[in-house]
Design an enzyme around this catalytic site. Structure first.
Site, PDB file in Angstrom:
ATOM      1  CG  ASN A 156      18.130  -1.140  13.894  1.00  0.00           C
ATOM      2  OD1 ASN A 156      17.668  -1.300  12.776  1.00  0.00           O
ATOM      3  ND2 ASN A 156      18.408  -2.148  14.702  1.00  0.00           N
ATOM      4  CG  HIS A 213      17.179 -13.036  10.918  1.00  0.00           C
ATOM      5  ND1 HIS A 213      18.229 -12.910  11.813  1.00  0.00           N
ATOM      6  CD2 HIS A 213      16.774 -14.336  11.002  1.00  0.00           C
ATOM      7  CE1 HIS A 213      18.462 -14.071  12.387  1.00  0.00           C
ATOM      8  NE2 HIS A 213      17.597 -14.955  11.904  1.00  0.00           N
ATOM      9  CD  GLU A 270      17.578 -10.487  13.849  1.00  0.00           C
ATOM     10  OE1 GLU A 270      18.746 -10.395  14.210  1.00  0.00           O
ATOM     11  OE2 GLU A 270      17.122  -9.880  12.853  1.00  0.00           O
ATOM     12  CD  GLU A 329      22.047  -9.043  14.296  1.00  0.00           C
ATOM     13  OE1 GLU A 329      22.732  -9.394  13.313  1.00  0.00           O
ATOM     14  OE2 GLU A 329      20.899  -8.592  14.196  1.00  0.00           O
TER      15      GLU A 329
END
Length: 703
Positions: free
Chosen positions: A193, A483, A502, A508
């Site tokens: 991430n 988000h 989000e 995504e």
């Protein structure tokens, strides 16, 4: 708005009493509170006579203080009360919500320090909420939390649906395992991430969903997170005891408190029916009522946008490839060579506006419209965006006028690159710019490591920032969809302009290698417990390489599953995320997205098993139209749905969008069939869902 209020309160002082009980209004849940011999607060929780939380201790350790708020307490007084009201949310899954609980407040004195603390418990029919309260007093005014030691002691090695505990992201697939197996699976559960910090090999995030061997469902979470650090959970996998684990700040402190103050509520939902967890309103009810007097400007939105083509790599956020770095106000974009792939250009955005107008969508989101995307990520850059300067190929005024002529709103995008000081510095100007050009909602983003450096996404400093941005937006009548922000904890009751978040692994990631096909059968039991998610569903082309030959990702869902998400993944903010041309390839299936509502009078949870399947029916706000959605895990399954929620004596037309024979999320995702049937309240529908599939049904009254 309150409809019914009935409050009965009984107060009495108790000196030296060491045990108290609290039951739910229906009597199925019972909590026992006690003080251990050393004065440590503790509680137990029982469901239908069986223990579901073993004796668990409560308290907080304070920094630089040898006498923390952990032990040495005496009960000085208790207060019990009953509360019952029905209130109306501005938007939501129900037109009305009942808030009914029994309350027990335990006043604790710590004689050695002359400090006072209250632990307040609220028992609902579907669970327990409790929090720490620090009243005004002389010997506890300013203090720093070293750690909160709230325990949740499990009665067995339950099955858990979990993601790794992390200070910076919740964007993980869920792992299903026994509690004792979390450590073994932890490394595999961690995927890359933009910003991440795990704290323990047995650390997990809330909302944590569990199921006991006896079929009892338990959900651990928190509500009303304000001016406090987000709580994760750390498991002692030998004793099977979870303990709260707060997100630290840059120097390791867990929270700065000035009394009088309260902690967020810690919540435990319990039922022998998984549907009750989905239907629970505990999180909302533990938040304060609406603070916004005039809510006429807060409206659910169905939108399209220049987004998926960027996520997949078909187009770019950046305007040019010429600059290795950008300094706003100094870099000459007017004379730069465009890269030819910039998605946020005036002509292309007009095409999306036309598509929205022709198909009944409320708004168009455009990302990558403003200068600075050439070096926005990973540079630890403070002044990265100013949120008001468009690229040369994006004419703000022309787009505003064109959208207005078509009856379509524009949705703003603010990516902060996690330079939070910079965002706050520009926030008023950015919101004023939005109002000048007719933008009534904003999608904000916090990708990357936080500036100020060393702070985490879920620490107290950032929790305060997110709420500051929402409150400031309310001053300008702007709705916020944040988000990468801290997960929601029901604050949208108090600030209903917070229309979405989000804060989880959304669509995504289907373009970043894919998500587990049962991901969407777990999210409503976990992430959505705190509030709606901007999941961005509606992908019709599952082979991402058809948009970008360099991207071999696959969307792990069937087309019918993607339709069902508009019902099962509740949000007042729903995006038709795919490209317009892909919808035009399947106009009959696209009809469901055009028809489905985004605000509801009633929601019914027809079937549910975490990780396996969810089936939900919802009645559209102010109409007699119903929509049903089913999402399925990896095992084919047939539902039998009774339509007894329809009005008796009325005929309806049901349009069923289902997986076709041979449909499969991986090998045959676009195989679907559409059938129409006349149905009544006595009808039963039998529908089969493929692996990674589902179905969607629209039910309209026949005139």
């Amino acid at each position: 708005m309150k409809k019914i209020i009935a409050v009965i309160t009984i107060c009495f002082s108790v000196l030296g009493l060491q045990a108290q009980e609290l039951k739910s209004p229906d009597g199925n849940l019972k909590m026992k509170f006690s003080l251990k011999e050393n004065g440590t607060p503790a509680y137990q929780l029982f469901y239908k006579g069986e223990e579901v939380i073993k004796t668990s201790t409560l308290g907080l350790a304070l920094k630089d203080d040898s006498t923390s708020l952990m032990d040495g307490f005496e009960i000085s007084a208790t207060k019990t009360s009953n509360f019952d009201e029905t209130w109306k949310p501005v938007w939501g899954e129900q037109a009305e919500i009942r808030n009914h609980y029994n309350e027990l407040a335990i006043a604790l004195d710590q004689p050695s320090t002359d400090r006072k603390m209250i632990i307040r418990f609220r028992m609902f029919d579907d669970g327990l909420g409790f929090r720490y309260e620090f009243p005004k007093q002389k010997n506890l005014v300013y203090f720093v939390i070293k750690e909160e030691h709230t325990q949740f002691a499990m009665t067995g090695d339950h099955t858990a649906y979990w993601i790794p505990g992390d200070y910076d992201t919740q964007e993980y697939d869920y792992t299903t395992s026994k509690l004792t197996e979390i450590r073994d699976h932890f490394d595999d559960a961690v995927t890359s991430n933009a910003s991440q910090n795990q704290f323990s090999k047995t650390g997990v995030q809330t909302a944590l969903m569990m199921k006991t061997a006896d079929g009892i469902y338990i959900n651990l979470h928190e509500a009303a997170l304000k001016d406090y650090s987000l709580m994760s959970l750390n498991l002692d996998d030998k004793k099977l005891i979870f303990e709260s684990w707060l997100t630290p700040d840059a120097i390791g402190n867990k929270g700065y408190i000035q009394a009088p103050a309260v902690s967020p509520w810690r919540t435990i939902m319990v039922s022998d029916d998984a549907r009750d967890i989905l239907a629970s309103n505990i999180t909302l009810n533990l938040n304060e009522p609406n603070e916004i007097e005039d809510t006429s400007w807060i409206k659910p939105i169905k939108y399209v946008g220049v987004w998926w083509e960027m996520i997949t790599g078909k187009s770019t956020w950046a305007y040019t490839d010429e600059f290795p770095s950008v300094k706003l106000g100094e870099t000459d974009f007017e004379n730069a060579k465009p890269n030819g792939k910039h998605g946020a250009n005036t002509q292309h955005v007009k095409e999306y506006i036309d598509f929205a107008a022709e198909n009944g969508f409320d708004a168009v989101l455009v990302e990558g419209w403003n200068e600075g995307w050439e070096d926005w990520f990973g540079k630890s850059k403070d002044y990265v965006f100013d949120f008001v300067t468009p690229y040369p190929d994006f004419d703000v005024a022309e787009i505003q006028q064109y959208a207005k002529s078509k009856g379509v709103e524009m949705m703003m995008h603010h990516e902060t690159s996690s330079s939070v000081r910079n965002y706050e510095r520009h926030l008023d100007t950015a919101y004023q710019f939005m109002k000048k050009y007719g933008y009534n909602s904003v999608k904000s983003g916090y990708v990357g490591d936080i500036i100020p450096r060393g702070e985490f996404h879920y620490g107290q400093w950032m929790v305060n920032h997110y709420l500051y941005a929402v409150k400031k937006a309310a001053d300008y009548h702007i709705m916020v969809n944040a988000h990468e922000a801290v997960r929601p904890t029901g604050l949208r009751r108090t600030w209903p302009n917070l229309i979405g978040n989000e804060s989880a692994r959304g669509t995504e990631y289907q373009a970043f290698g894919g998500s587990n096909p049962n991901h969407v059968t777990i999210l409503p039991f976990t992430r959505l417990i705190g509030g709606p998610m901007d999941y961005t569903p509606g992908i019709f082309e599952m082979d991402v390489s058809k948009l970008n030959p360099d991207n071999n990702s696959h969307v792990n869902a069937t087309l019918a599953n993607q339709l069902a998400l508009y019902v099962t993944m509740y949000s007042p903010l729903q995006m038709a995320a795919d490209l317009p041309e892909n919808y035009m390839r399947f106009p009959d299936a696209f009809q469901f997205i055009k028809d489905v509502a985004v605000d509801w009078d009633k929601s019914l949870y027809l079937e549910a098993e975490p990780g396996e399947y969810i089936t939900i029916a919802r009645k559209a706000k102010g109409t007699e139209n119903w929509f049903v959605g089913n999402v399925n895990g990896t095992t084919p399954r047939t539902s039998k749905i009774k339509l007894d929620f329809l009005n008796e004596g009325k005929n309806y037309e049901a349009t069923i969008y289902a997986d076709a024979k041979g449909a499969d999320y991986k090998t045959n995702p676009q195989a679907y069939k559409i059938t129409k049937k006349t149905v009544t309240s006595k009808s039963t529908l039998k529908v089969t869902s493929a692996p990674g599939g589902g179905y969607a049904i629209s039910i309209f009254e026949k005139k």
